[in-house]
Design a protein around this motif. Structure first.
Motif, PDB file in Angstrom:
ATOM      1  N   TYR A  36     -12.209   0.367  -7.585  1.00 11.35           N
ATOM      2  CA  TYR A  36     -11.229   1.118  -6.796  1.00 11.35           C
ATOM      3  C   TYR A  36      -9.888   0.397  -6.752  1.00 11.35           C
ATOM      4  CZ  TYR A  36     -11.913  -1.961  -2.705  1.00 11.35           C
ATOM      5  OH  TYR A  36     -11.960  -3.032  -1.843  1.00 11.35           O
ATOM      6  N   PHE A  37      -8.837   1.213  -6.520  1.00 11.66           N
ATOM      7  CA  PHE A  37      -7.460   0.718  -6.489  1.00 11.66           C
ATOM      8  C   PHE A  37      -6.754   1.378  -5.315  1.00 11.66           C
ATOM      9  CE2 PHE A  37      -2.964   1.055  -7.618  1.00 11.66           C
ATOM     10  CZ  PHE A  37      -2.662  -0.219  -8.076  1.00 11.66           C
ATOM     11  N   LYS A  38      -6.170   0.582  -4.462  1.00 16.32           N
ATOM     12  CA  LYS A  38      -5.443   1.106  -3.304  1.00 16.32           C
ATOM     13  C   LYS A  38      -4.091   1.641  -3.751  1.00 16.32           C
ATOM     14  CE  LYS A  38      -7.702  -2.203  -0.218  1.00 16.32           C
ATOM     15  NZ  LYS A  38      -7.531  -3.336   0.731  1.00 16.32           N
ATOM     16  N   GLY A  39      -3.745   2.831  -3.289  1.00 18.42           N
ATOM     17  CA  GLY A  39      -2.578   3.527  -3.800  1.00 18.42           C
ATOM     18  C   GLY A  39      -1.258   3.084  -3.209  1.00 18.42           C
ATOM     19  N   THR A  40      -0.990   1.812  -3.230  1.00 17.32           N
ATOM     20  CA  THR A  40       0.324   1.328  -2.803  1.00 17.32           C
ATOM     21  C   THR A  40       1.346   1.439  -3.931  1.00 17.32           C
ATOM     22  OG1 THR A  40      -0.345  -0.920  -3.407  1.00 17.32           O
ATOM     23  CG2 THR A  40      -0.652  -0.259  -1.105  1.00 17.32           C
ATOM     24  N   THR A  41       0.867   1.546  -5.159  1.00 16.67           N
ATOM     25  CA  THR A  41       1.683   1.770  -6.351  1.00 16.67           C
ATOM     26  C   THR A  41       0.888   2.698  -7.276  1.00 16.67           C
ATOM     27  OG1 THR A  41       0.713  -0.131  -7.520  1.00 16.67           O
ATOM     28  CG2 THR A  41       2.722  -0.537  -6.205  1.00 16.67           C
ATOM     29  N   PRO A  42       1.500   3.229  -8.349  1.00 19.22           N
ATOM     30  CA  PRO A  42       0.726   4.029  -9.299  1.00 19.22           C
ATOM     31  C   PRO A  42      -0.439   3.219  -9.863  1.00 19.22           C
ATOM     32  CG  PRO A  42       3.072   4.333  -9.683  1.00 19.22           C
ATOM     33  CD  PRO A  42       2.942   3.222  -8.682  1.00 19.22           C
ATOM     34  N   PRO A  43      -1.586   3.847 -10.099  1.00 22.26           N
ATOM     35  CA  PRO A  43      -2.769   3.107 -10.568  1.00 22.26           C
ATOM     36  C   PRO A  43      -2.676   2.665 -12.014  1.00 22.26           C
ATOM     37  CG  PRO A  43      -3.220   5.450 -10.500  1.00 22.26           C
ATOM     38  CD  PRO A  43      -1.868   5.269  -9.886  1.00 22.26           C
ATOM     39  N   SER A  44      -1.774   3.257 -12.780  1.00 18.11           N
ATOM     40  CA  SER A  44      -1.574   2.838 -14.171  1.00 18.11           C
ATOM     41  C   SER A  44      -0.123   3.101 -14.542  1.00 18.11           C
ATOM     42  CB  SER A  44      -2.520   3.585 -15.119  1.00 18.11           C
ATOM     43  OG  SER A  44      -2.399   4.996 -14.989  1.00 18.11           O
ATOM     44  N   SER A  45       0.424   2.259 -15.416  1.00 15.68           N
ATOM     45  CA  SER A  45       1.833   2.355 -15.805  1.00 15.68           C
ATOM     46  C   SER A  45       1.966   1.875 -17.251  1.00 15.68           C
ATOM     47  CB  SER A  45       2.682   1.490 -14.865  1.00 15.68           C
ATOM     48  OG  SER A  45       4.045   1.566 -15.199  1.00 15.68           O
ATOM     49  N   PRO A  46       2.827   2.496 -18.044  1.00 14.18           N
ATOM     50  CA  PRO A  46       3.802   3.524 -17.681  1.00 14.18           C
ATOM     51  C   PRO A  46       3.210   4.936 -17.555  1.00 14.18           C
ATOM     52  CG  PRO A  46       3.973   3.036 -20.012  1.00 14.18           C
ATOM     53  CD  PRO A  46       2.972   2.064 -19.462  1.00 14.18           C
ATOM     54  N   SER A  60      -9.228  -5.447 -13.585  1.00 16.97           N
ATOM     55  CA  SER A  60      -8.471  -6.059 -12.498  1.00 16.97           C
ATOM     56  C   SER A  60      -8.651  -5.322 -11.171  1.00 16.97           C
ATOM     57  CB  SER A  60      -6.981  -6.105 -12.853  1.00 16.97           C
ATOM     58  OG  SER A  60      -6.451  -4.798 -12.997  1.00 16.97           O
ATOM     59  N   TRP A  61      -9.308  -4.171 -11.199  1.00 21.00           N
ATOM     60  CA  TRP A  61      -9.543  -3.406  -9.975  1.00 21.00           C
ATOM     61  C   TRP A  61     -10.626  -4.085  -9.139  1.00 21.00           C
ATOM     62  CZ3 TRP A  61      -9.318   2.635 -10.293  1.00 21.00           C
ATOM     63  CH2 TRP A  61      -8.106   3.033 -10.888  1.00 21.00           C
ATOM     64  N   ASP A  62     -10.608  -3.819  -7.841  1.00 19.21           N
ATOM     65  CA  ASP A  62     -11.664  -4.294  -6.960  1.00 19.21           C
ATOM     66  C   ASP A  62     -12.933  -3.465  -7.163  1.00 19.21           C
ATOM     67  OD1 ASP A  62     -10.083  -6.271  -5.725  1.00 19.21           O
ATOM     68  OD2 ASP A  62      -9.230  -4.788  -4.346  1.00 19.21           O
ATOM     69  N   SER A  63     -14.068  -4.020  -6.772  1.00 21.39           N
ATOM     70  CA  SER A  63     -15.338  -3.305  -6.755  1.00 21.39           C
ATOM     71  C   SER A  63     -15.795  -3.155  -5.316  1.00 21.39           C
ATOM     72  CB  SER A  63     -16.401  -4.047  -7.563  1.00 21.39           C
ATOM     73  OG  SER A  63     -16.070  -4.108  -8.929  1.00 21.39           O
ATOM     74  N   VAL A  89      -6.548   6.612  -2.611  1.00 22.49           N
ATOM     75  CA  VAL A  89      -7.412   5.577  -3.179  1.00 22.49           C
ATOM     76  C   VAL A  89      -7.935   6.129  -4.500  1.00 22.49           C
ATOM     77  CG1 VAL A  89      -9.470   4.148  -2.871  1.00 22.49           C
ATOM     78  CG2 VAL A  89      -8.076   4.777  -0.890  1.00 22.49           C
ATOM     79  N   PHE A  90      -7.906   5.298  -5.543  1.00 22.45           N
ATOM     80  CA  PHE A  90      -8.343   5.710  -6.874  1.00 22.45           C
ATOM     81  C   PHE A  90      -9.667   5.012  -7.180  1.00 22.45           C
ATOM     82  CE2 PHE A  90      -3.801   5.984  -6.544  1.00 22.45           C
ATOM     83  CZ  PHE A  90      -3.511   7.225  -7.089  1.00 22.45           C
ATOM     84  N   LEU A  91     -10.647   5.807  -7.660  1.00 22.44           N
ATOM     85  CA  LEU A  91     -11.992   5.282  -7.878  1.00 22.44           C
ATOM     86  C   LEU A  91     -12.486   5.635  -9.270  1.00 22.44           C
ATOM     87  CD1 LEU A  91     -12.248   6.960  -4.720  1.00 22.44           C
ATOM     88  CD2 LEU A  91     -13.753   4.984  -4.618  1.00 22.44           C
ATOM     89  N   ARG A  92     -13.255   4.721  -9.867  1.00 23.73           N
ATOM     90  CA  ARG A  92     -13.850   4.939 -11.186  1.00 23.73           C
ATOM     91  C   ARG A  92     -15.304   4.468 -11.165  1.00 23.73           C
ATOM     92  NH1 ARG A  92     -10.898   4.957 -16.048  1.00 23.73           N
ATOM     93  NH2 ARG A  92     -12.367   3.413 -16.906  1.00 23.73           N
ATOM     94  N   ARG A  93     -16.129   5.187 -11.918  1.00 19.61           N
ATOM     95  CA  ARG A  93     -17.540   4.817 -12.024  1.00 19.61           C
ATOM     96  C   ARG A  93     -18.063   5.282 -13.384  1.00 19.61           C
ATOM     97  NH1 ARG A  93     -22.416   2.409  -9.653  1.00 19.61           N
ATOM     98  NH2 ARG A  93     -24.071   3.393 -10.848  1.00 19.61           N
ATOM     99  N   GLU A  94     -18.772   4.412 -14.087  1.00 23.74           N
ATOM    100  CA  GLU A  94     -19.388   4.776 -15.360  1.00 23.74           C
ATOM    101  C   GLU A  94     -20.798   5.331 -15.141  1.00 23.74           C
ATOM    102  OE1 GLU A  94     -19.412   1.613 -18.165  1.00 23.74           O
ATOM    103  OE2 GLU A  94     -17.254   1.219 -18.006  1.00 23.74           O
TER     104      GLU A  94
END
Length: 231
Positions: A36-46, A60-63, A89-94
């Motif tokens: 997960y990534f806290k949405g204080t900035t865009p989750p990916s750039s550019p 680099s994301w937290d678990s 909040v942005f979340l990913r799971r495989e």
């Protein structure tokens, strides 16, 4: 155990019972660990959409273990710095799948307060209580939800075979609050599939059975679903 926590564990137990009674395959369980990534900035750039693709490097994301929450007494990953600070909040799971062609249905069952967008392998699969179109990292859900705390709801995913691949798959979720000062947020979910166990049948054929044909050049047979290896 307080009333809200009691509701939570009872709901998870009922959910699991429903899943297994339907002979479904659980692809993502409740109490799962997500990146997960806290949405204080865009989750990916550019490219702000790259984070939801399978190729994105999320090392680099937290678990954290679901439930993701603040403001209600759940157990899991508490987002105690979210209120008045960030709205997403942005979340990913495989998850793995052997034969996507056999999937008859795919259902996301989620308890969410306030809204979410779900992608599978980079393609949008479902959204709830969120405006149409792209929603930025600092966007908001369409409004608060009722009842509060959130309850589990089923979100059937249309045309699942077009989203899934054999082997490694990635589900990505953007969880959104209704406003920065919201008193709570909740995300817990399970993803399960149901296989198509019925064999294909002939939908039509040309020439039709019993037709009188002087010179037979070809036979066309249409099945009720895609098939291979037909002799």
């Amino acid at each position: 155990m307080n009333r809200i926590a009691g509701w939570y564990f009872a709901a998870v137990a009922l959910l699991a019972a429903g899943v297994f009674s339907a002979n479904a395959e659980v692809l993502v369980p409740t109490r799962a660990t997500w990146k997960y990534f806290k949405g204080t900035t865009p989750p990916s750039s550019p490219d702000p959409t790259a984070w939801r693709t399978p190729e994105f490097a999320d090392g680099s994301w937290d678990s954290g273990v679901a439930t993701f929450f603040y403001g209600d007494p759940f157990t899991g990953t508490e987002l105690n710095d979210m209120q008045n600070a960030y709205s997403s909040v942005f979340l990913r799971r495989e998850f793995s799948l052997a034969n996507p062609a056999d999937v008859e249905s795919l259902t996301l069952t989620a308890a969410c307060d306030d809204g979410f967008i779900c992608w599978i392998n980079g393609r949008e699969a479902m959204r709830f209580n969120v405006p149409d179109g792209e929603v930025p990292y600092n966007g908001f859900a369409s409004g608060t939800v009722s009842p509060d705390p959130a309850v589990f709801n089923d979100y059937p995913i249309p045309d699942p075979r077009s989203l899934l691949v054999s082997g490694r798959n990635v589900i990505a979720v953007q969880l959104l609050n209704a406003n920065l000062g919201s008193s709570d947020i909740v995300w817990e979910a399970t993803l399960f599939s149901k296989e198509d166990t019925q064999p294909p049948v002939i939908a039509s054929q040309t020439p039709s059975p019993g037709a009188g044909i002087r010179d037979l050049a070809a036979i066309e047979v249409v099945f009720s679903e895609p098939v291979s290896g037909v002799d």
